[in-house]
Design an enzyme around this catalytic site. Structure first.
Site, mmCIF file in Angstrom:
data_model
loop_
_atom_site.group_PDB
_atom_site.id
_atom_site.type_symbol
_atom_site.label_atom_id
_atom_site.label_comp_id
_atom_site.label_asym_id
_atom_site.label_seq_id
_atom_site.Cartn_x
_atom_site.Cartn_y
_atom_site.Cartn_z
ATOM 1 N NE ARG A 49 17.793 14.889 50.101
ATOM 2 C CZ ARG A 49 16.901 14.326 50.923
ATOM 3 N NH1 ARG A 49 16.479 14.987 51.988
ATOM 4 N NH2 ARG A 49 16.428 13.124 50.667
ATOM 5 N NE ARG A 96 8.223 8.826 59.062
ATOM 6 C CZ ARG A 96 9.365 8.407 58.540
ATOM 7 N NH1 ARG A 96 9.370 7.286 57.829
ATOM 8 N NH2 ARG A 96 10.480 9.091 58.692
ATOM 9 C CE LYS A 105 9.748 15.293 58.715
ATOM 10 N NZ LYS A 105 10.720 14.447 59.444
ATOM 11 N NE ARG A 118 18.520 9.816 50.313
ATOM 12 C CZ ARG A 118 17.654 9.975 51.331
ATOM 13 N NH1 ARG A 118 18.116 10.329 52.518
ATOM 14 N NH2 ARG A 118 16.369 9.814 51.156
ATOM 15 N NE ARG A 158 11.725 9.229 49.508
ATOM 16 C CZ ARG A 158 12.678 10.150 49.668
ATOM 17 N NH1 ARG A 158 13.411 10.532 48.633
ATOM 18 N NH2 ARG A 158 12.903 10.682 50.844
#
Length: 220
Positions: free
Chosen positions: A132, A93, A18, A165, A176
């Site tokens: 990532r 959301r 996104k 992270r 998540r």
């Protein structure tokens, strides 16, 4: 250029690409990118009344209520940017947030033109986020295979240290994603019934996904 009187919502799961698409849409179309994360940072940094309110909840470890986020969004849209459209990212959301957004846009005379949903499988997202890397200094994102830095562990932009992270490990990512699906399933149905939902393929290259989005935008 006239003031923006329409908006697009861009949403997808964490790791769906996104952020990449939002960046390209702003670059290609001149949209004003309104991201929830940016709104929070701006209000906290400037110590606005809304920022102080949000900070109070955050310091207690509580979630910031939807109405506080909605008020931040409304304040931002009231500035009346000169642009073809707003690109909303991170709000809504949930179904209650979608209903809040509808009211805000109606009050401000802004039309919600389309909701673009980047569809990506959970397995692919787990693989993506597992690679990532983020710069500690400037927050520029990288990926071990898809977008590696020129020098391992070092940010190309500012020379800062890159790190992964804690919430990008597979178990946390799947948790998540489960939350995302439970929250957004009603939202997807809501916008589908309204004739606003436009799914695009998030599993192809970023360029191809952008092309799919561009085809949708041509209609508006």
């Amino acid at each position: 250029m006239a003031k923006a009187n329409k908006a697009y919502v861009l949403f997808g799961a964490p790791g769906s690409g996104k952020g990449t698409q939002a960046e390209q849409l702003v670059k290609h179309y001149g949209f004003v990118h309104v991201a929830t994360g940016d709104l929070f940072r701006e209000n906290l940094k400037q110590n606005t009344p809304l920022g102080q309110l949000a900070k109070g909840y955050m310091e207690k470890g509580a979630l910031v209520p939807d109405d506080v986020t909605a008020r931040m969004l409304k304040e931002r849209l009231q500035r009346g940017d000169e642009a073809p459209a707003y690109l909303l990212d991170g709000f809504p959301r949930t179904l209650p947030q979608a209903q809040m957004l509808e009211e805000i846009l109606r009050e401000l005379g802004i039309r919600l033109a389309a909701v673009i949903f980047i569809q990506t499988s959970d397995d692919l997202i787990v693989r993506r986020l597992g690679g990532r890397l983020i710069c500690k200094a400037c927050q520029t994102p990288y990926h071990k295979t898809n977008r590696p830095p020129k020098k391992e562990g070092i940010c190309d932009r500012c020379g800062g240290e890159l790190y992964q992270r804690a919430d990008d490990n597979p178990d946390t990512v799947r948790a998540r994603l489960a939350t995302f699906h439970s929250q957004t399933a009603p939202l997807i149905e809501y916008y589908k019934k309204a004739g606003l939902l436009h799914p695009v393929n998030g599993e192809i290259s970023a360029e191809q996904t952008l092309q799919e989005i561009s085809e949708i935008l041509k209609k508006y």
